[in-house]
Write a protein that holds these residues in place. Sequence first.
Motif, short mmCIF file in Angstrom:
data_model
loop_
_atom_site.label_atom_id
_atom_site.label_comp_id
_atom_site.label_asym_id
_atom_site.label_seq_id
_atom_site.Cartn_x
_atom_site.Cartn_y
_atom_site.Cartn_z
N HIS A 52 0.84 -1.19 0.00
CA HIS A 52 0.00 0.00 0.00
C HIS A 52 0.88 1.25 0.00
O HIS A 52 0.65 2.17 -0.77
N GLU A 53 1.91 1.22 0.86
CA GLU A 53 2.75 2.41 1.03
C GLU A 53 4.11 1.99 1.58
O GLU A 53 4.19 1.07 2.40
N PHE A 54 5.16 2.68 1.15
CA PHE A 54 6.51 2.41 1.67
C PHE A 54 7.24 3.71 1.88
O PHE A 54 7.32 4.54 0.98
N ASN A 55 7.77 3.89 3.09
CA ASN A 55 8.56 5.07 3.42
C ASN A 55 10.01 4.61 3.55
O ASN A 55 10.41 4.10 4.59
N SER A 56 10.77 4.80 2.51
CA SER A 56 12.14 4.29 2.47
C SER A 56 13.03 4.84 3.58
O SER A 56 13.77 4.08 4.20
N PRO A 57 12.99 6.13 3.88
CA PRO A 57 13.89 6.63 4.93
C PRO A 57 13.63 6.04 6.32
O PRO A 57 14.56 5.82 7.08
N THR A 58 12.36 5.76 6.64
CA THR A 58 12.05 5.23 7.97
C THR A 58 11.97 3.70 7.99
O THR A 58 12.03 3.09 9.05
N GLY A 59 11.78 3.10 6.81
CA GLY A 59 11.65 1.66 6.74
C GLY A 59 10.25 1.15 7.03
O GLY A 59 10.02 -0.05 7.10
N TYR A 60 9.28 2.07 7.19
CA TYR A 60 7.90 1.64 7.47
C TYR A 60 7.20 1.25 6.18
O TYR A 60 7.28 1.95 5.17
N VAL A 61 6.54 0.11 6.23
CA VAL A 61 5.79 -0.42 5.11
C VAL A 61 4.35 -0.61 5.58
O VAL A 61 4.12 -1.13 6.66
N ILE A 62 3.40 -0.18 4.75
CA ILE A 62 1.99 -0.47 5.00
C ILE A 62 1.55 -1.41 3.89
O ILE A 62 1.71 -1.11 2.70
N VAL A 63 1.03 -2.57 4.29
CA VAL A 63 0.51 -3.52 3.32
C VAL A 63 -1.00 -3.55 3.47
O VAL A 63 -1.53 -3.28 4.55
N LYS A 64 -1.68 -3.86 2.38
CA LYS A 64 -3.14 -3.97 2.43
C LYS A 64 -3.54 -5.36 1.92
O LYS A 64 -2.83 -5.97 1.12
N GLY A 65 -4.67 -5.81 2.39
CA GLY A 65 -5.14 -7.13 2.00
C GLY A 65 -5.52 -7.20 0.55
O GLY A 65 -6.12 -6.26 0.02
N ILE A 66 -5.17 -8.29 -0.08
CA ILE A 66 -5.63 -8.53 -1.45
C ILE A 66 -7.12 -8.85 -1.33
O ILE A 66 -7.50 -9.74 -0.56
N ASP A 67 -7.93 -8.15 -2.02
CA ASP A 67 -9.39 -8.24 -1.96
C ASP A 67 -9.96 -7.70 -0.65
O ASP A 67 -11.16 -7.78 -0.42
N TRP A 68 -9.13 -7.18 0.23
CA TRP A 68 -9.55 -6.54 1.47
C TRP A 68 -8.83 -5.20 1.56
O TRP A 68 -7.99 -4.99 2.41
N ASP A 69 -9.13 -4.27 0.71
CA ASP A 69 -8.41 -3.00 0.64
C ASP A 69 -8.39 -2.23 1.95
O ASP A 69 -7.47 -1.47 2.21
N ASP A 70 -9.42 -2.41 2.77
CA ASP A 70 -9.49 -1.66 4.03
C ASP A 70 -8.67 -2.30 5.14
O ASP A 70 -8.50 -1.70 6.20
N PHE A 71 -8.18 -3.51 4.94
CA PHE A 71 -7.40 -4.20 5.98
C PHE A 71 -5.92 -3.92 5.72
O PHE A 71 -5.34 -4.38 4.74
N LYS A 72 -5.31 -3.15 6.63
CA LYS A 72 -3.91 -2.78 6.46
C LYS A 72 -3.11 -3.19 7.69
O LYS A 72 -3.64 -3.26 8.80
N VAL A 73 -1.83 -3.44 7.48
CA VAL A 73 -0.91 -3.80 8.56
C VAL A 73 0.37 -3.00 8.36
O VAL A 73 0.86 -2.86 7.24
N ALA A 74 0.90 -2.50 9.46
CA ALA A 74 2.17 -1.77 9.43
C ALA A 74 3.32 -2.71 9.76
O ALA A 74 3.20 -3.55 10.65
N LEU A 75 4.42 -2.57 9.02
CA LEU A 75 5.64 -3.32 9.28
C LEU A 75 6.80 -2.34 9.27
O LEU A 75 6.71 -1.28 8.64
N GLN A 76 7.88 -2.69 9.93
CA GLN A 76 9.08 -1.87 9.87
C GLN A 76 10.26 -2.76 9.49
O GLN A 76 10.44 -3.85 10.03
N LEU A 77 11.05 -2.25 8.56
CA LEU A 77 12.23 -2.97 8.09
C LEU A 77 13.48 -2.31 8.63
O LEU A 77 13.53 -1.10 8.84
#
Length: 173
Positions: free
Chosen positions: A123-148
């Motif tokens: 869904h979204e990736f912030n390269s400087p901070t390493g935060y990634v937001i992923v969204k569900g396939i077929d569930w666009d409103d379901f998102k999860v935050a991850l940090q790399l």
Amino acid sequence: MKYILALVFTLSLLACQSEKRNLSEGVAIELPNTDLYEPLESEATSDDENYQAALDFINSYVESIDKVEILEFVKNSPLASEKLKSELENMVILAWEENPRLGLLANPLFDAQDYPPNGFELHEFNSPTGYVIVKGIDWDDFKVALQLVKEDGHILVDGCGIVNIPENMRIER
């Protein structure tokens, strides 16, 4: 006392396994090749290689969720940082100490009880901070935050859902 509770928790967890199997029983989790996530030394490095580690981690978890316990998956994942592994273990143990009948009320990697069965996409990736937001396939409103993070030349997942993700960076439910 802590050791006794940890032992009781572990034995309870193992005793409650009806259909889930341990990795040692021959269930092989297909995890992505971590060589893909070694940072390139050229200037042509793209962000795609970075956020792909997050997608591979969360989608591997979705694929194995009915086969392996969450803690076992994370401990055996080559894409999980040591900090993620230890924080999740502490969270699981604390939940069982506080409420031995229920333990965790939600999946801490999804920060929810349900999850998109078809996996996630970027869904979204912030390269400087390493935060990634992923969204569900077929569930666009379901998102999860991850940090790399980069550790020993590898890109690893250091936070996911509520594990090692500050409250202000978590997805509102």
